[in-house]
Structure formats: C-alpha cells, structure tokens
Design an enzyme around this catalytic site. Structure first.
Site, PDB file in Angstrom:
ATOM      1  N   ASP A   1      36.045 -22.847 -24.426  1.00 25.89           N
ATOM      2  CA  ASP A   1      34.918 -22.174 -23.760  1.00 25.89           C
ATOM      3  C   ASP A   1      34.771 -20.837 -24.130  1.00 25.89           C
ATOM      4  O   ASP A   1      35.677 -20.051 -24.308  1.00 25.89           O
ATOM      5  CB  ASP A   1      35.168 -22.462 -22.361  1.00 25.89           C
ATOM      6  CG  ASP A   1      34.447 -21.750 -21.499  1.00 25.89           C
ATOM      7  OD1 ASP A   1      33.350 -22.270 -20.833  1.00 25.89           O
ATOM      8  OD2 ASP A   1      34.348 -20.284 -20.829  1.00 25.89           O
TER       9      ASP A   1
ATOM     10  N   HIS B   1      27.772 -28.851 -17.195  1.00 26.31           N
ATOM     11  CA  HIS B   1      27.796 -28.172 -16.227  1.00 26.31           C
ATOM     12  C   HIS B   1      27.205 -26.917 -15.984  1.00 26.31           C
ATOM     13  O   HIS B   1      26.945 -26.507 -14.817  1.00 26.31           O
ATOM     14  CB  HIS B   1      29.238 -28.027 -15.775  1.00 26.31           C
ATOM     15  CG  HIS B   1      29.844 -27.118 -16.817  1.00 26.31           C
ATOM     16  ND1 HIS B   1      30.268 -27.657 -18.185  1.00 26.31           N
ATOM     17  CD2 HIS B   1      30.367 -25.704 -17.014  1.00 26.31           C
ATOM     18  CE1 HIS B   1      30.613 -26.546 -18.979  1.00 26.31           C
ATOM     19  NE2 HIS B   1      30.859 -25.618 -18.136  1.00 26.31           N
ATOM     20  N   ASP B   2      26.471 -26.432 -16.965  1.00 25.65           N
ATOM     21  CA  ASP B   2      25.906 -25.149 -17.134  1.00 25.65           C
ATOM     22  C   ASP B   2      24.147 -25.494 -17.212  1.00 25.65           C
ATOM     23  O   ASP B   2      23.692 -24.591 -17.449  1.00 25.65           O
ATOM     24  CB  ASP B   2      26.221 -24.493 -18.375  1.00 25.65           C
ATOM     25  CG  ASP B   2      27.453 -23.716 -18.181  1.00 25.65           C
ATOM     26  OD1 ASP B   2      27.984 -23.510 -17.081  1.00 25.65           O
ATOM     27  OD2 ASP B   2      28.405 -23.692 -19.189  1.00 25.65           O
TER      28      ASP B   2
ATOM     29  N   ASP C   1      39.240 -28.288 -20.943  1.00 28.31           N
ATOM     30  CA  ASP C   1      38.793 -27.072 -21.289  1.00 28.31           C
ATOM     31  C   ASP C   1      39.905 -25.943 -21.515  1.00 28.31           C
ATOM     32  O   ASP C   1      40.728 -25.912 -20.748  1.00 28.31           O
ATOM     33  CB  ASP C   1      38.045 -26.597 -20.009  1.00 28.31           C
ATOM     34  CG  ASP C   1      36.469 -26.626 -20.376  1.00 28.31           C
ATOM     35  OD1 ASP C   1      35.989 -26.238 -21.354  1.00 28.31           O
ATOM     36  OD2 ASP C   1      35.720 -26.986 -19.135  1.00 28.31           O
TER      37      ASP C   1
ATOM     38  N   GLU D   1      32.796 -24.497 -28.459  1.00 32.49           N
ATOM     39  CA  GLU D   1      31.569 -24.181 -27.809  1.00 32.49           C
ATOM     40  C   GLU D   1      30.742 -22.894 -28.435  1.00 32.49           C
ATOM     41  O   GLU D   1      31.421 -21.922 -28.682  1.00 32.49           O
ATOM     42  CB  GLU D   1      32.043 -23.911 -26.132  1.00 32.49           C
ATOM     43  CG  GLU D   1      30.620 -23.740 -25.340  1.00 32.49           C
ATOM     44  CD  GLU D   1      30.757 -23.133 -24.068  1.00 32.49           C
ATOM     45  OE1 GLU D   1      29.833 -23.266 -23.259  1.00 32.49           O
ATOM     46  OE2 GLU D   1      31.616 -22.345 -24.094  1.00 32.49           O
TER      47      GLU D   1
END
Length: 592
Positions: A243, A364-365, A141, A297
């Site tokens: 990100d 993960h979100d 990330d 992203e």
C-alpha cells in the site's frame, strides 16, 4: 488506498467539486471446456499468481458474526464456501491489524495483532486454514509508508528527541523554523507537517495527522518491517499488496518543491531516493525466500516507472497495480470509451514481453464500478455489471474483483455528510466549509466518487440489514439490497452472480484468456471495445458494447468465428458478418 488519494482526494480536499433489476431468463455459455483447475496445484508452481483470480474483501463490510455491526474474521470464515463457489483463487484482505481506525485500518498501531473488532489471532489462523483447505490463497495489505500515531514506536518517538525510535519517523525541529511545505492528502488544511509540542518539533504525515510517515532511510526501521513480514509469511500467507509503497522514500533534506507540485503528486512524492534499493533489499532478505505474490500499488507515473518495480531481472516485485484507468470518469460527464481503450492498450503493450499487470475496475478507494463505468439504472445495471466483469476476466493480467461487484452493487449516494464515515470525505467537507466553498457541489461529487460508495455492507439477503448483521451496521446499507442481494441471485441462472461464475470458469478453462497476446480492434470506435487474445493456435474475440443502446459491429476482415459464444450476457446470439449487439452486451467468441 492511494489512487483515491491522488484523484478524488485532490478534488475533494481542494474543494474542486462539480456541480428493479431486469435480467434475461437465460444466458448462453460454452458447454465445453469449463472444467475447473485445481487451485492448490496451481499455487505450487512458479508464477501461480498470473493464473489466479483475486477477490478483494473489505472485512468491515463483508459479514458480521457477533452483532456489533462490523464485519469480522468469523464472518468471513462463515462465507468461505461462497467465496470458493465464485471460482476465485486468491482472497486479498484489507487491513485487519490493530488500529484506531482513523483511516479504516490503514493507520496501524500494532502490525502483529488483529484488530479486536475483527477477532483474534486464532480466528485469523482458522481463516487461513479454511482458505487453504479450499485451495484458495490469502494476500494481505502491507501498510508501511506510515503507521498510526498510536503505535508504540511513535509514542516513544514523540516523547523524547533521544528516544531509540525517534528516527523511525521524519521530524523537523521547530528551532529550524517552519519546515519546507509538504501537501497532505487527508489533512483538513492540506498540511503534511504537524507541530507536536512534547518535543517542540513537527512530524511528517502525507495522509492524516494520525498517520505519521515512517523513515525508511533508517536501516533499523527497515529491519523491523522485514521481521514483521516474515512473521506473517511464516504463518503461511501467500503474499502482500504494498500500500502506497512508492511514497516510502523521501529526501530527508526536504528541498523546496515548485509551486503547484501537489497537482502532480506522484512525480514529486513517488519514486524517491533509494526506493528501488529498499525494494531490492526487501526481496533479498525476505521475498526471495517464499513463493508468494507481491503487488506494487501505484508503481510510478506510467508504464516505464511501473516496469522498474516488476521486471523479473530487477529482483523486486511480481505485479504492477496502476491507477491510470481509475483516473478517468471522476467528473460529472463520465468518460470516453476511446480514452478507456487507449489506457488499457498502452499498458498492455508496455508489458507484452515482460512484467505483469493487475486488471481491475474497483477497489476500496473507488466508487462502485457499475456506477462509474457502467449504467446503474435498473434496466441496465445487470447487463453492464456483467460486461464489466467480462472485461476484467478476459484481459491479459491478473484480475482483481472487488466484493459485491459479482452482484452488481451500486453507489449508495448519501445525501447527508453525517452518513459518511471516510476520513477523506469528512475532512474534505470540513475544508470546503472552512473556506466558504460550495458544500452542495462537494456532496454531489461525493455521490459519484466518495470511497464509502464502495464500502457499504455486503447484501446477503433481503432480510433485515441484508443478512450482514443483527446489530446496527457501521455504515448504512444501500437501500437497493432488497433486490440486489446474493440470495436472490443464487437462484437466477441469468443473474450477475452466476454470470461471474461462468466467467471465472471460462478463464480457468482457456489459457488463451490468461497468457494470450492482446490486440485491440477498431480503436476509434466510441461505443465498442473489441480485442482478440491469441496463444498458439487458440484465438478468442471479445466484443463489448459500452452503451445503453443497441449497436452493430462488423467483423474485421480475416476474422472467422469458430462456433457458439464461450460467454454471452444475453440469451441469444446470431453468427453473422455484422454483429447485432444489445445494450451492454458482452461476447467472448472462439475464432478459427
């Protein structure tokens, strides 16, 4: 990170909240054409990232090696052979940099140090070496919309208006009055400006108060970022996932935004002034020097915006990671399959001739994909998990598989706010409480969509703490780990895990499933998602029954089956003009 912030965070922080495993004993799969591809050789050619399968590891929840209750790098190293066995080619790690963990590592205090709870730089080097020895790649990330407020840059910046790091962040002097309002995703008051008395100024934070936004308008800041990127790329990592990157460009005048702008936050926060200038500069100075994978992203509000990030002629990034598919199904009534098909078909159409997409249903979100898009009741958890994995691994684009989805992990559904660890959920709960809102409705929504649902520790075994740790897990385990765990599924040929392995092998064996043209069939069907993939003379049909009941589906005129299924999540198949489909049955069939 960001998709949750645009959909669930809006629901939760604004207080808009609406009020066992049964598997077949055998399954069918193609007995030919399953030879594996050498992923090391794959990585040496341009565009290797199109043919890989990405497996996302949330380090804190994968494997603990020292009994402190948190996953770490040594834990991941101990599981590299497991990762290799899945047939994935690339591992994406969520942040492992030094961080006070206000937002689970997305608040970075030192970009060149490893979070001590995760281990050391020597551990990182050993992890990278171990992955490369097994022919797998590593993507990290890149979190540079903001830093932690505990970063040395910010500590200096907040100490004095004359600090050389002052312009690394966005400040508003209090003598100018209150700054122009800006909405924050995580702030308990939804206010993105935080007053700081040390210099009588406000600083900007689109996310939590401990995540001040970096000032990309400052060329010195950009050079710091590029130097940091070279540090990791020179170590040999294989790419970055950018990100919240579409938010980095701001108008430093901070003009007044129209009422209700927070309901269309991408329009007003994304694609700001000079964003693409910054990415092109990054490409010239850093990315063009390495054969790596770069993922945007968010990438704008739709396919047209996203293409600007990844059109090869623009010299920016490789791959778009859009969220439109994730924005459906967050309410109590779930989603319509016709909407699901329309979204994925629209994006594929926009990228059919150029550019490249990511394909994913979880991260993960997000909540667990089988709880959101499938049916996690015991009778249907396994077949629906297999169907969803089949979808991800047979669409055009690079598949992203989230840790545990190869087992069919489900939402944990905590009853008590004290069990949640995520800053968005906890601050959202506090905001609703402060406003006298409906806390029961908020918790009901959290059971469906809270990020902690997708962050529970990986269930390796049915033993104490699922084999994840000998200590107290940082986040409670899902109680169903006694039956949903890797050890139990290893020995079951019909398990979700072994179906996942067959699906990754199938994708490696058949280029049509990677590069082939996608065509939707029967668009109006509310139950069946069917499409073809075509590459030269090779052609495949994918048929997915997105319901918990049996369905029939007639083969369209002109399609002729070419033999036994390449992949089937049930033990039997009868080739007829009308397919009889079991609940959540997923078929990949060759066509003549």
């Amino acid at each position: 990170m960001m998709n949750f912030r645009i959909s669930l965070a809006l629901l939760m922080l604004l207080g808009v909240a609406a009020a066992c495993n049964k598997t077949a004993t055998t399954e069918t799969a193609a007995t030919t054409g399953t030879a594996t591809t050498d992923t090391t050789a794959l990585a040496k050619k341009p565009g290797w990232w199109k043919e890989t399968v990405v497996y996302q590891v949330y380090p804190r929840s994968f494997q603990d090696s020292n009994g402190d209750g948190e996953g770490d790098l040594r834990g991941i190293i101990s599981r590299l052979d497991y990762l290799k066995s899945l047939g994935v080619g690339t591992v994406w790690l969520n942040p492992i940099y030094a961080s006070p963990n206000d937002d689970s590592g997305y608040d970075i205090s030192d970009y060149r140090r490893i979070q001590p709870a995760f281990g050391s730089m020597q551990d990182f080097d050993a992890l990278l070496k171990g992955l490369h020895q097994r022919g797998m790649k590593l993507v990290m990330d890149l979190v540079v919309n903001h830093s932690s407020d505990e970063h040395a840059w910010f500590k200096s910046a907040r100490a004095s208006r004359t600090s050389p790091y002052r312009d690394y962040y966005h400040w508003w002097p209090a003598e100018k009055g209150k700054p122009t309002p800006r909405w924050s995703f995580f702030d308990v008051n939804s206010d993105a400006w935080k007053y700081d008395s040390l210099t009588n100024s406000y600083y900007l934070h689109y996310f939590s108060r401990k995540q001040p936004d970096l000032n990309w308008e400052n060329p010195k800041l950009r050079q710091e970022i590029y130097s940091m990127m070279r540090f990791w790329l020179d170590k040999g990592i294989d790419g970055f996932r950018m990100d919240a990157f579409q938010f980095v460009a701001k108008d430093p005048a901070f003009p007044v935004l129209p009422p209700g702008y927070e309901k269309n936050i991408i329009k007003y926060y994304g694609n700001g002034p000079h964003l693409h200038d910054y990415i092109q500069e990054m490409h010239r100075e850093v990315l063009s020097k390495y054969n790596v994978m770069t993922v945007a992203e968010g990438a704008g509000s739709g396919p047209t915006d996203a293409m600007r990030f990844v059109d090869p002629a623009r010299q920016e990034l490789n791959m778009a990671y859009h969220f439109e598919g994730m924005d459906i199904g967050t309410g109590p009534n779930g989603y319509k399959l016709t909407d699901f098909k329309r979204i994925y078909t629209r994006w594929d159409s926009a990228f059919a001739q150029t550019g490249w997409l990511s394909i994913f249903l979880a991260n993960h979100d997000q909540p667990r994909m089988v709880s959101k898009f499938g049916d996690d009741r015991p009778a249907f958890r396994a077949p629906s998990a297999k169907l969803l994995n089949t979808f991800v691994l047979t669409m055009r684009g690079t598949p992203y598989c989230y840790y545990g989805d190869e087992l069919g992990m489900t939402n944990v559904r905590f009853d008590d706010i004290r069990d949640y660890r995520d800053v968005a959920t906890r601050n959202g709960y506090q905001q609703v409480k402060n406003q006298g809102g409906d806390l029961a409705a908020f918790l009901a929504q959290a059971k469906r969509t809270a990020r902690d649902n997708g962050r529970t520790p990986f269930p390796w075994t049915a033993a104490a703490n699922a084999g994840f740790t000998t200590g107290t897990p940082w986040l409670k385990l899902n109680p169903n780990y006694a039956t949903v765990n890797a050890a139990a599924q290893e020995t079951d040929s019909a398990s979700v895990l072994n179906h996942f392995r067959r699906a990754t092998a199938l994708r490696r064996a058949h280029p049509v499933l990677v590069h082939g043209r996608y065509q939707l069939l029967d668009a109006a069907n509310p139950h069946i998602y069917a499409y073809t993939r075509t590459l030269g003379t090779a052609k495949a049909l994918v048929v997915l029954n997105f319901t918990s009941g049996p369905r029939t589906w007639a083969l369209p005129a002109g399609l002729t089956l070419g033999g036994a299924p390449w992949l089937n999540n049930y033990p039997a198949f009868t080739a007829t003009a009308t397919l009889a489909l079991q609940p959540w049955q997923a078929l990949v069939l060759p066509l003549r």
